[in-house]
Scaffold this motif. Structure first.
Motif, short mmCIF file in Angstrom:
data_model
loop_
_atom_site.label_atom_id
_atom_site.label_comp_id
_atom_site.label_asym_id
_atom_site.label_seq_id
_atom_site.Cartn_x
_atom_site.Cartn_y
_atom_site.Cartn_z
N LYS A 119 44.71 -106.28 -15.17
CA LYS A 119 46.14 -106.84 -14.93
C LYS A 119 47.13 -106.06 -15.88
O LYS A 119 48.09 -106.21 -15.46
N LYS A 163 47.88 -113.00 -21.97
CA LYS A 163 47.13 -112.91 -20.61
C LYS A 163 45.68 -112.26 -21.09
O LYS A 163 45.66 -111.13 -21.65
N ASP A 292 51.93 -110.94 -11.47
CA ASP A 292 50.57 -110.76 -11.07
C ASP A 292 50.60 -110.24 -9.45
O ASP A 292 51.48 -110.34 -8.83
#
Length: 653
Positions: A119, A163, A292
């Motif tokens: 990510k 995250k 995302d």
């Protein structure tokens, strides 16, 4: 029938047969669409838990599953694998494994999946392409010290978002509001990441206070064309998990939506993406930020495909050359606006996962008509496992307007019934859909966690009715049991109540249910009561199931509570001298697995300090009490499976 095949697929004269991975319900929808394209399907067998990519030995277990599918079907069919909406759909290992076994996967290539599975790299790539992001720093973070250093260097203030670089699910991110959160919430979250993903690699993003969360579904074809489907508003989330979704988006400026569509197409082209996927953005006013992307069908794909008037799986097959004709897109007036709900096994009021056994479920059959659909994931008589994701059902409704769709889905939700030793979030959903801000479309991604206050306690009559129903059940015992005659008090949740037989007006004779475990003495009870509480229906369903000695899980209408029967001890035993210590029990808040026992017997524990951690539905649940206690005896150990209400320890006050 399949008319065209892609690279490395040689069907000959055999029909196609696909193995679909992932949970029931969504897999049923995928199987239905594959069948329309001439591809038969084998759903992932329920008795075989799909291994997580982050578990030890997971590739070997997945290989066993695929090899079994191959051996049972290769003689009569040409084989495919559809990864569904499972975590394996985002991982390159599945493609590598399928290549070794000679079975094509309906999925992007390994290079694309590798990019999407990191990510931090994904967001960094978007920023390099001048798509706005919220990223703070571009280096991975591994510790609290590195977080503090980055905050100091970047002058980033609270709140901010942490995250995980790898993994998925609702707990992949954590909002930090203060130094207190760094001290108390961060260690628990890091423990969750290690348990679920095996390592802790993080990055930081800025936090937007009142942003909309938009999901942009798209398909990119082999000829380079990109098609954007109706955008979904997924802002109504609880703990970063999508609960209610609306399509198409309202209350966002058209120029912003157009910029997001262009950014989606540009990113898909830059990454040489092929297939159906989604990009996710936060929108605040006229600003938008990429956050995302998923290289697969998103779990909510059935909503946007209904509004678009098309089929997402057919677009997958067309993108990979498995069918020759481009799928149709024919919107209908009855789905001009659509809404999706997700029903979870949880106590939403206390934000606790709450899996268990399904004793009653209605309607038992899925509902599929022109404007409303209900797909059950749960089944009557089955256990919703603590190791699952806790999904119980999906609901979709369409209408000419959002108000019409909202009215229909509220009616559908009110007619559902699922009960047993589990709990569900139906009342939470009902309160949420009735909120005036939701009805008017005035909400943001933090609305549920920050602004929404559901009804937590019902009226006293509901509590008394629950206890009175259980009192009837408690009078029926397993044959041969010998319970001494004792006087009792009744407690519902955290309140003492008095039973009142005049509250119980049964429509018909109740059904007494056998105890779910042989160690329990009392039966459960199921019935329908006259509704004296004016909740819009003349009747109320009730189910009470014993979960522990003198403790029942009760559903009455849309209310779920534990009801306890507490023996009244003789006066000479009740009166304790000042020097005497009182022994109490620590009970499990939910069903799950003991993750860790944090203190040894004899230890003194401070108020609100966790003593034991349970793991359920991917979450770690700390257990603590509001006063100083000494641990006398542990009744459980690490890795042990426990049920809600089970005694975990004896404590001395």
């Amino acid at each position: 029938m399949v008319e065209k095949v892609g690279p490395n697929i040689h069907p000959g004269n055999k029909p196609f047969r696909a193995l679909i991975l992932g949970e029931r319900g969504i897999s049923d929808l995928i199987a239905e669409q594959l069948k329309k394209s001439g591809i038969d399907s084998a759903l992932h067998p329920l008795e075989f838990l799909l291994p997580s990519p982050y578990e030890g030995g997971a590739p070997a277990n997945l290989r066993d599953l695929i090899e079994k599918f191959k051996s049972e079907n290769e003689a009569s069919a040409s084989l495919l694998i559809h990864p569904g909406v499972s975590i394996w759909a985002e991982r390159p290992e599945l493609n590598t494994l399928s290549q070794q076994l000679g079975i094509p996967v309906i999925s992007p290539n390994v290079r694309t999946l590798t990019l999407f599975s990191d990510k931090l790299n994904l967001v960094s790539q978007a920023e390099k392409l001048r798509v706005p992001t919220l990223m703070v720093g571009d280096e991975p973070i591994h510790s609290v010290r590195e977080i503090e250093e980055l905050l100091a260097e970047s002058r980033q203030s609270f709140p901010f978002v942490l995250k995980a670089v790898r993994g998925g699910g609702s707990f992949r991110l954590l909002v930090i509001h203060s130094n207190e959160d760094l001290r108390t919430q961060l260690p628990l979250w890091l423990d969750q990441l290690r348990k679920n993903f095996g390592d802790v690699i993080l990055f930081v993003e800025r936090y937007l206070q009142s942003a909309r969360h938009l999901v942009v579904p798209f398909v990119r074809l082999s000829d380079g064309r990109t098609r954007i489907f109706p955008i979904v508003d997924a802002s109504l989330q609880s703990r970063h998990r999508k609960i209610v979704e609306f399509c198409p988006v309202e209350s966002v400026d058209p120029p912003v939506l157009e910029s997001i569509r262009k950014a989606t197409a540009m990113l898909a082209e830059s990454w040489s993406y092929r297939g159906v996927g989604v990009m996710e953005f936060l929108v605040e006013g006229t600003r938008y930020f990429f956050i995302d992307a998923l290289p697969r069908l998103d779990t909510g794909f059935h909503l946007w495909e209904k509004v678009a008037g098309t089929q997402a799986v057919a677009w997958q097959l067309f993108a990979y050359g498995l069918i020759d004709q481009e799928p149709r897109v024919t919107p209908t007036e009855t789905w001009s606006s659509g809404i999706a709900l997700r029903v979870f096994a949880e106590d939403s009021m206390l934000q606790l996962p709450h899996p268990g056994r399904v004793e009653e479920l209605s309607p038992e059959q899925n509902i599929r008509d022109d404007q409303a659909e209900l797909i059950w994931v749960a089944r009557r008589g089955e256990e919703v496992l603590h190791s699952s994701n806790g999904n119980l059902a999906y609901l979709w409704a369409g209408g000419k307007t959002r108000a019409a769709a909202l009215s229909l889905i509220r009616k559908m939700e009110s007619q559902m019934w699922i009960a047993g030793t589990l709990q569900s979030n139906e009342r939470f959903l009902a309160d949420l859909l009735e909120h005036p801000w939701v009805r008017e479309g005035i909400f943001h991604a933090g609305f549920i966690d920050e602004d929404f206050v559901p009804a937590i306690h019902p009226g006293a009559e509901v509590l008394r009715t629950m206890a009175s129903v259980v009192e009837i059940a408690s009078q029926h015992e397993v044959q041969g049991s010998d319970t001494p005659s004792t006087r009792f008090r009744w407690a519902v949740a955290d309140q003492w109540v008095k039973v009142d037989s005049t509250l119980i007006q049964l429509i018909e004779e109740p059904i007494f249910l056998k105890p779910p475990r042989s160690s329990l003495v009392h039966f459960g009870i199921s019935g329908v009561l006259n509704n004296r509480m004016s909740e819009g229906s003349p009747f109320l369903r009730v189910l009470a199931v014993p979960i522990e000695e003198n403790r029942w899980q009760v559903r009455l209408g849309n209310w779920f509570f534990h009801v306890r029967r507490v023996p009244i001890l003789p006066h000479r035993v009740q009166g304790l001298k000042n020097t005497e210590k009182k022994i109490v029990q620590l009970h499990a808040l939910t069903s799950g697995k003991v993750h860790s026992v944090l203190f040894r017997p004899g230890s003194t524990v401070s108020p609100h300090e966790p003593m034991v951690m349970l793991e359920s539905l991917g979450m770690l649940i700390p257990h603590a009490v509001p006063t100083d206690v000494r641990i006398v005896k542990w009744k459980v150990s690490a890795e042990q499976i426990v049920h809600a209400g089970q005694e975990l320890a004896d404590l001395e006050l």
